[in-house]
Design a protein around this motif. Structure first.
Motif, PDB file in Angstrom:
ATOM      1  N   SER A  30      35.921  24.415  39.530  1.00 16.33           N
ATOM      2  CA  SER A  30      36.187  23.109  38.942  1.00 16.33           C
ATOM      3  C   SER A  30      37.488  22.561  39.508  1.00 16.33           C
ATOM      4  O   SER A  30      38.443  23.315  39.730  1.00 16.33           O
ATOM      5  N   ALA A  31      37.525  21.276  39.702  1.00 17.86           N
ATOM      6  CA  ALA A  31      38.745  20.644  40.180  1.00 17.86           C
ATOM      7  C   ALA A  31      39.823  20.724  39.103  1.00 17.86           C
ATOM      8  O   ALA A  31      39.534  20.582  37.914  1.00 17.86           O
ATOM      9  N   VAL A  48      45.693   5.120  40.761  1.00 15.34           N
ATOM     10  CA  VAL A  48      45.224   4.224  39.714  1.00 15.34           C
ATOM     11  C   VAL A  48      45.066   4.961  38.389  1.00 15.34           C
ATOM     12  O   VAL A  48      45.584   4.522  37.367  1.00 15.34           O
ATOM     13  N   ALA A  49      44.328   6.074  38.407  1.00 17.05           N
ATOM     14  CA  ALA A  49      44.068   6.812  37.177  1.00 17.05           C
ATOM     15  C   ALA A  49      43.712   8.252  37.514  1.00 17.05           C
ATOM     16  O   ALA A  49      43.081   8.512  38.527  1.00 17.05           O
ATOM     17  N   SER A  50      44.134   9.160  36.643  1.00 18.45           N
ATOM     18  CA  SER A  50      43.874  10.591  36.819  1.00 18.45           C
ATOM     19  C   SER A  50      43.236  11.147  35.564  1.00 18.45           C
ATOM     20  O   SER A  50      43.476  10.643  34.461  1.00 18.45           O
ATOM     21  N   SER A  51      42.487  12.226  35.745  1.00 16.02           N
ATOM     22  CA  SER A  51      41.890  12.904  34.596  1.00 16.02           C
ATOM     23  C   SER A  51      41.813  14.390  34.876  1.00 16.02           C
ATOM     24  O   SER A  51      41.415  14.787  35.964  1.00 16.02           O
ATOM     25  N   TRP A  52      42.200  15.205  33.908  1.00 15.96           N
ATOM     26  CA  TRP A  52      42.103  16.649  34.056  1.00 15.96           C
ATOM     27  C   TRP A  52      41.669  17.263  32.749  1.00 15.96           C
ATOM     28  O   TRP A  52      41.847  16.691  31.672  1.00 15.96           O
ATOM     29  N   ARG A  53      41.053  18.482  32.842  1.00 11.61           N
ATOM     30  CA  ARG A  53      40.514  19.172  31.668  1.00 11.61           C
ATOM     31  C   ARG A  53      41.431  20.287  31.183  1.00 11.61           C
ATOM     32  O   ARG A  53      41.458  20.585  29.994  1.00 11.61           O
ATOM     33  N   GLY A  55      44.551  22.721  30.008  1.00  9.28           N
ATOM     34  CA  GLY A  55      45.667  22.526  29.106  1.00  9.28           C
ATOM     35  C   GLY A  55      45.408  21.473  28.047  1.00  9.28           C
ATOM     36  O   GLY A  55      46.345  20.797  27.607  1.00  9.28           O
ATOM     37  N   GLY A  56      44.167  21.346  27.636  1.00 10.43           N
ATOM     38  CA  GLY A  56      43.824  20.354  26.627  1.00 10.43           C
ATOM     39  C   GLY A  56      43.397  19.019  27.200  1.00 10.43           C
ATOM     40  O   GLY A  56      42.983  18.120  26.472  1.00 10.43           O
ATOM     41  N   GLY A  57      43.535  18.908  28.519  1.00  7.76           N
ATOM     42  CA  GLY A  57      43.085  17.689  29.173  1.00  7.76           C
ATOM     43  C   GLY A  57      44.084  16.556  29.067  1.00  7.76           C
ATOM     44  O   GLY A  57      45.053  16.616  28.292  1.00  7.76           O
ATOM     45  N   GLY A  58      43.857  15.532  29.865  1.00  8.92           N
ATOM     46  CA  GLY A  58      44.732  14.377  29.809  1.00  8.92           C
ATOM     47  C   GLY A  58      44.355  13.334  30.835  1.00  8.92           C
ATOM     48  O   GLY A  58      43.492  13.586  31.699  1.00  8.92           O
ATOM     49  N   THR A  59      44.967  12.187  30.711  1.00  2.06           N
ATOM     50  CA  THR A  59      44.751  11.095  31.653  1.00  2.06           C
ATOM     51  C   THR A  59      46.074  10.390  31.923  1.00  2.06           C
ATOM     52  O   THR A  59      47.001  10.450  31.109  1.00  2.06           O
ATOM     53  N   THR A  60      46.142   9.773  33.077  1.00  2.00           N
ATOM     54  CA  THR A  60      47.275   8.907  33.394  1.00  2.00           C
ATOM     55  C   THR A  60      46.736   7.618  33.993  1.00  2.00           C
ATOM     56  O   THR A  60      45.640   7.603  34.572  1.00  2.00           O
ATOM     57  N   TYR A  61      47.508   6.551  33.873  1.00  9.57           N
ATOM     58  CA  TYR A  61      47.124   5.261  34.428  1.00  9.57           C
ATOM     59  C   TYR A  61      48.333   4.590  35.065  1.00  9.57           C
ATOM     60  O   TYR A  61      49.456   4.702  34.563  1.00  9.57           O
TER      61      TYR A  61
END
Length: 127
Positions: A30-31, A48-53, A55-61
């Motif tokens: 998995s990435a 522009v935007a990031s997403s990860w699963r 460590g509980g996951g998260g996003t940035t914009y």
């Protein structure tokens, strides 16, 4: 075969919406993180935007898209979407999907950690 493929680009009028899709296929793992970048002519590529699963996951914009764009992970492994609403002419660019694999300490904002890139999909917003 390992590939990253984007789709969903097109031409819309200002105020319209588009949804971009990205799939990184052929990878055993998995990435760590998936991120959308964009590049307009004669400008630098910007995140522009990031997403990860992990460590509980998260996003940035990026500040320029907050409140208008939404990134989400798909049910399939290494799949990510970018819902783009209230599009502006300034959003016109080639949009690239990138994935970070095998990163020990993830920094979603560090462009150098993205070691796998797609070919891009064009988004054009007319006024």
């Amino acid at each position: 075969q390992e590939t990253v493929v984007e789709s969903g680009g097109g031409s819309v009028q200002a105020g319209g919406s588009l949804t971009l899709s990205c799939e990184a296929s052929g990878y055993f793992y998995s990435a760590n993180c998936m991120r959308w970048f964009r590049q307009a002519p004669e400008t630098q590529r910007e995140g522009v935007a990031s997403s990860w699963r992990g460590g509980g996951g998260g996003t940035t914009y990026a500040d320029s898209v907050k409140g208008r764009f939404a990134i989400s992970q798909g049910d399939a492994e290494n799949t990510v979407y970018l819902q783009m609403n209230s599009l502006k002419p300034d959003d016109t660019a080639m949009y690239y999907c990138a994935a970070a694999f095998g990163i020990a300490t993830l920094d979603p904002m560090d462009k150098s950690q993205y070691n796998t890139w797609g070919q891009g999909t064009q988004v054009t917003v007319s006024s």
